[in-house]
Write an enzyme that holds these catalytic residues in place. Sequence first.
Site, PDB file in Angstrom:
ATOM      1  CG  HIS A  94      -2.927  -0.187   1.663  1.00  0.00           C
ATOM      2  ND1 HIS A  94      -2.422  -1.282   2.331  1.00  0.00           N
ATOM      3  CD2 HIS A  94      -1.852   0.441   1.145  1.00  0.00           C
ATOM      4  CE1 HIS A  94      -1.105  -1.296   2.229  1.00  0.00           C
ATOM      5  NE2 HIS A  94      -0.729  -0.260   1.505  1.00  0.00           N
ATOM      6  CG  ASP A 230      -4.049  -4.164   3.277  1.00  0.00           C
ATOM      7  OD1 ASP A 230      -4.600  -3.953   2.179  1.00  0.00           O
ATOM      8  OD2 ASP A 230      -3.367  -3.315   3.871  1.00  0.00           O
ATOM      9  CB  SER A 661       1.881  -1.414   0.144  1.00  0.00           C
ATOM     10  OG  SER A 661       2.105  -0.683   1.322  1.00  0.00           O
TER      11      SER A 661
END
Length: 726
Positions: A94, A230, A661
């Site tokens: 992402h 991810d 992240s």
Amino acid sequence: MLKKMTLFLTAVLLLVGNQVKADEGMWIPMLLKKYNIEDMQKAGFKLTAEDIYDVNQACLKDAVIGLGREGRPFSHFCTGELISDQGLIVTNHHCGYGAIQAHSTLENDYLKDGFWAMNKGEELVNEGITASFLVRMADVTAEVLNGVNDDTNEEERTKIIKKNIKQIEVDTEKDSEYRANVKAYFAGNQFFLSVYEIFKDVRLVGAPPSAIGKFGGDTDNWMWPRHTGDFSMFRIYANKDNKPASFSKENVPMKPKTSFKISLKGVDEGDFTMVFGYPGTTTEYLTSYALELMTQVDNPHKIKLRTKKLDLMRADMDASPMVRIQYSAKYAGVANSWKRWQGEITGLNRLSAIAKKKELEARFEAWANSDAQLKAKYAGILAEMKGIYEEMTPYSLARDYALEAGFSGSEVVKFAGDFKKLVSLDKKETEAIAKEVKGLQKKAAAFYKNYNQSTDQKLLEAMMGMYHDNVEAKFLPEELKVIAKKYKGDFKAYAKKAMAKSVLANQDQLENLLANYKPSNAKKIAKDPAYVLAMSIDDLYKLIISPKYSELSNKVNKLQRTYLAGLMAMESDKVFYADANSTFRVHFGKVAGYKARNAVNYDHYTTLEGIIEKDNPNIFDYDVPQKLRDLYATKDYGRYGQNGQMNVCFAATNHTTGGNSGSPVLNANGELIGLNFDRAWEGVMSDLMYDATICRNVSLDIRYVLFIVDKFAGAGYLLDEMNIVE
């Protein structure tokens, strides 16, 4: 007095440094040796503070990067880490989503099919993405607050601080290839300088298909158990002297000071974990009044607006493959905060957070009135804050609607704001006009690449209707009032006509206008429906909302700064850590499952079996690629599996937030075991109040990353660059 405050805060930090605990906290790396390392080692860490942060020799921090954008390199949107001595980095899918989407077309749908460069020549350039390495940090509180005293008003204080910060940054960067950035900590009671080396040539190496990298989509976002692969991979390039340089075919893979060893040992319940990264924003020390405004007014309205946006975008994405490509990144961006806000409200209610804040505030007020010196400094500030928040409430709501429904409601209205400078230029300023037109042509090309007029027409209709119906008349843009009256509240009719008349909503018309631009065309743009509405919202925001909101916010900020200093004095035996502000932090905790609610207990890890259990070809987010099904069926996991299973994700107690992240998750030996990518729904309120029993960061097991790269993608050559520890 200022010197006394600085010494007081230093004393507080020294005191709490001996009482640090695992799990909660976002720790400043340069302070680890003094305040954290003993507790980290008691929790299982086997290295030293110098192994993490050192300015004289290579250390773990040198393998961590902050991902930013040219023009805003210090606002790190994600974290990444080096996994080879050839500049190869891994981060979240992402985090790379925008880059992957930008390279995707109907013919080469990298979002759907994935992308893997099979050699360096196939790697894809990503204009505007930067990779920052922290070189060093320094406490510059005294220098920043030079000239500030207790009698300095807030406006003057801000000016002095801004001037001092600018001078520190200029002096630091002088005769250096590095970039400097000073930020506030502890609500402006302290300031630290961060010095970075920033690379500007970052190329896409590979990404799995969204069916892996975004498995579960927005349904599984913020959830545990999780089965999302991810990750994406990039490579940093430098000039031949290994220095930062803009993209050039002559650039070569950068040679880092160090890179992470990758462990195949896996994780067990209770294992030590450490996360490095650039957490964006947390507000752990807000008052009950701030939480009431957030959970009872602001967030519910923003959730309602975004729910409508998402419903409209999703319907069009499901109906058209092209719209799906165009709007995938936009949809994810809207959905991320939408779901987090809901989780925050649920989590804060579960913790009775407002009641706990009120209890703390009552104790603070009693303490502040306990002697004359404290009373003069701290008594009454909470009551003053309460009054300001009450006055701020209608302005805060109006601000949310202006931003969410106004500026960001319709894409073409937002795009129209980019034409303000062109319209304002005098017709005699030919060079400036030509330069502005050229820039707008570039912006228009990017805008229309991911624009669908039909979708935007629906957004315009819905957002203007909700804007009009939910805000006091005095906080409505004048043009919106005109529209409501002219169309008798029929915003569907308005949106249809506005789109038909708008040059800005029509690619061919605008490209033709810009290609043959004349100063007289400014009048045509100024009368464009999208532009008129955009300027009306802009006028309202700048003239009515922003001045008062800023005035009240400044008052709150001053009181919050004093309140936090008071809390640190009152609770001198409590652990205090600075809120996240997009600067480098260290988080440590342990691998752990948790009890979500009555009779619901979660394990600390998930496996490929869970992906197959969720497999549903009829749902885009759960349609498992056939090759992954085949690998599961044959249990062809290679050296990445364990006990006949392929681990995918794990949960731990590290205190993380947005910006973390892609952060590396390390074991007790400082080896890479995973990539942080999310938090569990039940504990998503950790930005505001942390609870170690329920707050969990969610990480992708590095073994699953290697399995996908090698067995699924067939890009095993990349593993030859890595230092893998069996």
